[in-house]
Design an enzyme around this catalytic site. Structure first.
Site, PDB file in Angstrom:
ATOM      1  N   ASP A   1       9.462   2.825   1.511  1.00 61.29           N
ATOM      2  CA  ASP A   1       8.297   3.592   1.959  1.00 61.29           C
ATOM      3  C   ASP A   1       8.196   3.369   3.469  1.00 61.29           C
ATOM      4  O   ASP A   1       7.720   2.335   3.926  1.00 61.29           O
ATOM      5  CB  ASP A   1       7.048   3.074   1.226  1.00 61.29           C
ATOM      6  CG  ASP A   1       5.752   3.700   1.753  1.00 61.29           C
ATOM      7  OD1 ASP A   1       5.783   4.326   2.833  1.00 61.29           O
ATOM      8  OD2 ASP A   1       4.710   3.545   1.086  1.00 61.29           O
TER       9      ASP A   1
ATOM     10  N   PHE B   1       0.860  -1.191   0.000  1.00 62.61           N
ATOM     11  CA  PHE B   1       0.000   0.000   0.000  1.00 62.61           C
ATOM     12  C   PHE B   1       0.894   1.239   0.000  1.00 62.61           C
ATOM     13  O   PHE B   1       1.690   1.436   0.916  1.00 62.61           O
ATOM     14  CB  PHE B   1      -0.909   0.036   1.230  1.00 62.61           C
ATOM     15  CG  PHE B   1      -1.823   1.231   1.221  1.00 62.61           C
ATOM     16  CD1 PHE B   1      -2.992   1.228   0.482  1.00 62.61           C
ATOM     17  CD2 PHE B   1      -1.496   2.381   1.924  1.00 62.61           C
ATOM     18  CE1 PHE B   1      -3.823   2.348   0.445  1.00 62.61           C
ATOM     19  CE2 PHE B   1      -2.317   3.509   1.893  1.00 62.61           C
ATOM     20  CZ  PHE B   1      -3.489   3.478   1.153  1.00 62.61           C
TER      21      PHE B   1
ATOM     22  N   LYS C   1       2.855  10.283   8.162  1.00 66.45           N
ATOM     23  CA  LYS C   1       2.254   9.909   9.448  1.00 66.45           C
ATOM     24  C   LYS C   1       3.021  10.500  10.638  1.00 66.45           C
ATOM     25  O   LYS C   1       2.854  11.653  10.978  1.00 66.45           O
ATOM     26  CB  LYS C   1       2.136   8.387   9.563  1.00 66.45           C
ATOM     27  CG  LYS C   1       1.158   7.788   8.533  1.00 66.45           C
ATOM     28  CD  LYS C   1       0.969   6.311   8.723  1.00 66.45           C
ATOM     29  CE  LYS C   1       0.094   5.693   7.658  1.00 66.45           C
ATOM     30  NZ  LYS C   1      -1.326   5.875   7.854  1.00 66.45           N
TER      31      LYS C   1
HETATM   32  N1  PLP Z   1       2.494   4.353   2.432  1.00 62.06           N
HETATM   33  C1  PLP Z   1       2.191   3.610   3.507  1.00 62.06           C
HETATM   34  C2  PLP Z   1       3.090   2.491   3.901  1.00 62.06           C
HETATM   35  C3  PLP Z   1       1.045   3.896   4.264  1.00 62.06           C
HETATM   36  O1  PLP Z   1       0.748   3.147   5.329  1.00 62.06           O
HETATM   37  C4  PLP Z   1       0.229   4.977   3.862  1.00 62.06           C
HETATM   38  C5  PLP Z   1      -1.015   5.295   4.600  1.00 62.06           C
HETATM   39  O2  PLP Z   1      -1.588   4.476   5.295  1.00 62.06           O
HETATM   40  C6  PLP Z   1       0.583   5.719   2.730  1.00 62.06           C
HETATM   41  C7  PLP Z   1       1.722   5.381   2.042  1.00 62.06           C
HETATM   42  C8  PLP Z   1      -0.250   6.883   2.279  1.00 62.06           C
HETATM   43  O3  PLP Z   1      -0.127   7.938   3.171  1.00 62.06           O
HETATM   44  P1  PLP Z   1      -1.236   9.099   3.170  1.00 62.06           P
HETATM   45  O4  PLP Z   1      -2.521   8.467   3.595  1.00 62.06           O
HETATM   46  O5  PLP Z   1      -0.720  10.107   4.157  1.00 62.06           O
HETATM   47  O6  PLP Z   1      -1.314   9.632   1.781  1.00 62.06           O
END
Ligand code: PLP
Length: 398
Positions: free
Chosen positions: A219, A134, A248
């Site tokens: 990520d 994700f 986050k």
């Molecule tokens: N990457 C990861 C691993 C995530 O857990 C999330 C959100 O849950 C995102 C990207 C996307 O972040 P945002 O919701 O701040 O766009």
């Protein structure tokens, strides 16, 4: 207290929400507009690393709001320069681009890798990502994600994201060709149900990408900023990626994210990347305040210790009710329920004043504040124990 009814019909329905309207938070606790108190083990989806509304963030916002909100992303401002320097000093990276959400930081990482491919690898543009991943909800980050539910949505997707299997280096090797420029992954797949990449797999990936001249992109939007007991998860594996994204926890509850890269990978040229609010002083002042707390020597040690305590409490519950494994690292953990009862548990927990998350039908995910106390953990596991007992879960073990 008089409860003023809230109109629910003006927001777009992008998810099914419970009817509670939250009005106040303090540490591990949230209150709704009826005055009901909840113990929060979701924390805005692993966002509020210092808990709800910590004074240090209120103070940083207050101070900075009185000074300067947004001069323009085309001018320097002091908090963004200071935060970029602090992130570089604490990591293996040399350059930072600030964003407003995790997806935007990942979108930036994808663009940076494609630019690198255009400049250094004869136009290579494919980024190998992973089943179950994700990476966000922009069109490119949804395309990079390996989430089954995304597959039928918003076609056609952005091309160039072949999917490998986590912890299977042969599946990555099989996808590499002349058009490949990078490999991108979450070191722990959070939304998929907290599935960690092994440290060995991360080291193999580093070796493989270096051999082929590919960029390795981590990520760390969910794993970064202390969540796994190190400031950044890559430290656990003893390797250094070329690019990392943060979101986050870096803002502790305000919208702040970052794209970090080594000097060699930092190939954006003027005009390639930008955004009106990127690196605004208000959010960067918060990032500095959060890093000031998380970066304290004892803090990360205490996260690792609290994580072990939470894991042992969950293992105790699992053994008592005949459930499955506890997986994850630090304060990003999942309890495998071995049957699709997660949504029912979450609903009953909310009734009982406990906020839990079900990333999958058969798993609960725990991502409390990094300063959650042992007493709060015991209160949560006691509550979960009571719900499982009431549901008669142990009795349905085959
Ligand atoms: N990457 C990861 C691993 C995530 O857990 C999330 C959100 O849950 C995102 C990207 C996307 O972040 P945002 O919701 O701040 O766009």
């Amino acid at each position: 207290m008089t409860i003023v009814p809230h109109p629910f019909d003006a927001l777009m329905e992008i998810t099914v929400r419970p009817p509670a309207v939250f009005v106040r938070g303090d540490g591990s606790w949230l209150w709704d507009d009826a005055g009901k108190r909840y113990l929060d083990f979701i924390q805005g989806w692993a966002v509020n690393c210092l808990g709800h509304s910590p004074p240090v963030i209120a103070e940083a916002l207050n101070q900075q709001a009185k000074l300067l909100l947004t001069p323009s992303p085309a001018f320097y401002n002091a908090p963004s320069l200071e935060l970029a320097k602090a992130l570089v000093d604490h990591s293996c990276f040399d350059r930072v681009f600030f964003a407003n959400s995790g997806a935007e930081a990942n979108e930036g990482a994808i663009k940076l890798a494609r630019k690198y491919g255009a400049l250094h690898r004869d136009g290579a543009y494919q980024i190998i990502t992973f089943d179950g991943a994700f990476h966000g909800r922009t069109l490119a980050t949804m395309s990079a994600s390996g989430k089954k539910a995304f597959e039928p949505l918003f076609e056609p997707k952005v091309p160039g994201f072949p999917k490998a299997k986590l912890n299977d280096i042969a599946s990555v090797k099989a996808l590499i060709n002349d058009t490949t420029v990078a490999v991108m992954l979450e070191p722990i797949q959070g939304e998929a149900g907290v599935w960690p990449a092994t440290d060995e797999f991360l080291r193999e990936l580093r070796t493989l990408t270096a051999e082929h001249g590919l960029l390795l992109i981590f990520d760390e939007i969910q794993t970064g900023f202390g969540r796994t007991g190190k400031l950044f998860h890559y430290e656990n594996a003893g390797i250094e990626p070329d690019i990392m994204t943060l979101g986050k926890g870096i803002g502790g509850g305000v919208p702040l994210a970052a794209l970090l890269a080594t000097e060699a990978a930092s190939c954006f040229q003027p005009g390639d990347q930008g955004g009106t609010f990127n690196g605004n002083p208000l959010m960067c002042a918060v990032g500095l305040a959060v890093l000031g707390q998380i970066g304290m020597p004892h803090f990360l040690k205490s996260v690792a210790g609290t994580g072990l305590f939470l894991a042992s409490e969950l293992q105790r519950i699992s053994a008592r009710h005949g459930l499955g494994e506890v997986r994850g690292r630090g304060l990003l953990l999942a309890l495998d329920l071995k049957r699709p009862i997660a949504a029912a548990i979450v609903a009953q927990a909310m009734e009982a004043g406990l906020l839990l998350n079900a990333p999958q039908a058969d798993a609960l995910r725990f991502m409390p504040a990094l300063n959650v106390t042992r007493d709060e953990i015991i209160e949560m596991t006691d509550g979960l124990d009571a719900i499982l007992t009431k549901m008669g879960v142990a009795r349905c073990v085959a």
